[in-house]
Design an enzyme around this catalytic site. Sequence first.
Site, PDB file in Angstrom:
ATOM      1  CB  ALA A 132      -2.401   7.425  -3.424  1.00 40.03           C
ATOM      2  CB  THR A 169      -0.808   0.118   1.216  1.00 38.62           C
ATOM      3  OG1 THR A 169      -1.992   1.086   0.984  1.00 38.62           O
ATOM      4  CG2 THR A 169      -0.239   0.113   2.562  1.00 38.62           C
ATOM      5  CG  ASN A 170      -0.111   4.649  -1.266  1.00 42.50           C
ATOM      6  OD1 ASN A 170      -0.808   5.361  -0.860  1.00 42.50           O
ATOM      7  ND2 ASN A 170      -0.606   4.168  -2.472  1.00 42.50           N
ATOM      8  CB  ALA A 171       1.937   7.488   3.630  1.00 39.86           C
TER       9      ALA A 171
END
Length: 217
Positions: free
Chosen positions: A89, A22-24
């Site tokens: 995102a 995943t990402n932030a």
Amino acid sequence: MARILITSGPTRQYLDPVRYLTNASSGRMGAALADAALQRGHEVVVISGPVSIDYPAAAKVIRVVTTTEMLEVTSHEFKTADGLIGAAAPCDYMPTHVESQKMSKTGHGLHLELVETPDIVATLGASKSRSQWVVGFALETEDIRFRAIVKMSRKCCDMIVSNSGDAMNSETNSVEVILRNGEIVGQFRGSKQNVAHDIVGLVQSHLIDALKPGTTP
Ligand code: C5P
């Protein structure tokens, strides 16, 4: 009044039942855009990956987990929408194989084979009708404006919001808004609420009002 879709937050691509890529992304920019669009009287549908923030109560929120799910839901909702703002995102890679049981450690490293996930903004940008519009976001760390313009063209967007690199998981943002003809129509810095308000103002004047039936884009 327009029916506006907003993709928001990160997506997850599971490797096994407990581990994922995943990402932030926090979803804050998506929430601020939803709020700004609602304040202008628009109908808002947020398609969000897993986030801990709250979206405005007046928005319809559809929760998804993976990038493919986000594409499926957004494509379905886009059939009856006027436009899409791609503020999510989505995770760009997914494993070629997802283990059905939790992988045990072996004492050795692990090689993952990843493939690209589908691009939601590019898919809908390529399939939109003449009266629909798509706004993309770009987050680059070098050749920022040039790369944003290339991205807008590649993803068939009508407008692109070029973010600063520190936008991710932050309360503030600094953006440049560029139209399809390369014209820079706004440069905004500040809280995500204020920046979202300014972006939606440009969406209103350059896309919603300009693409109304009977007007020539
Ligand atoms: O290619 P990049 O990820 O930098 O592009 C950012 C833009 O594309 C954002 O608007 C983002 O929401 C969208 N995007 C998407 N689907 C993906 C990856 C990015 O819609 N799989």
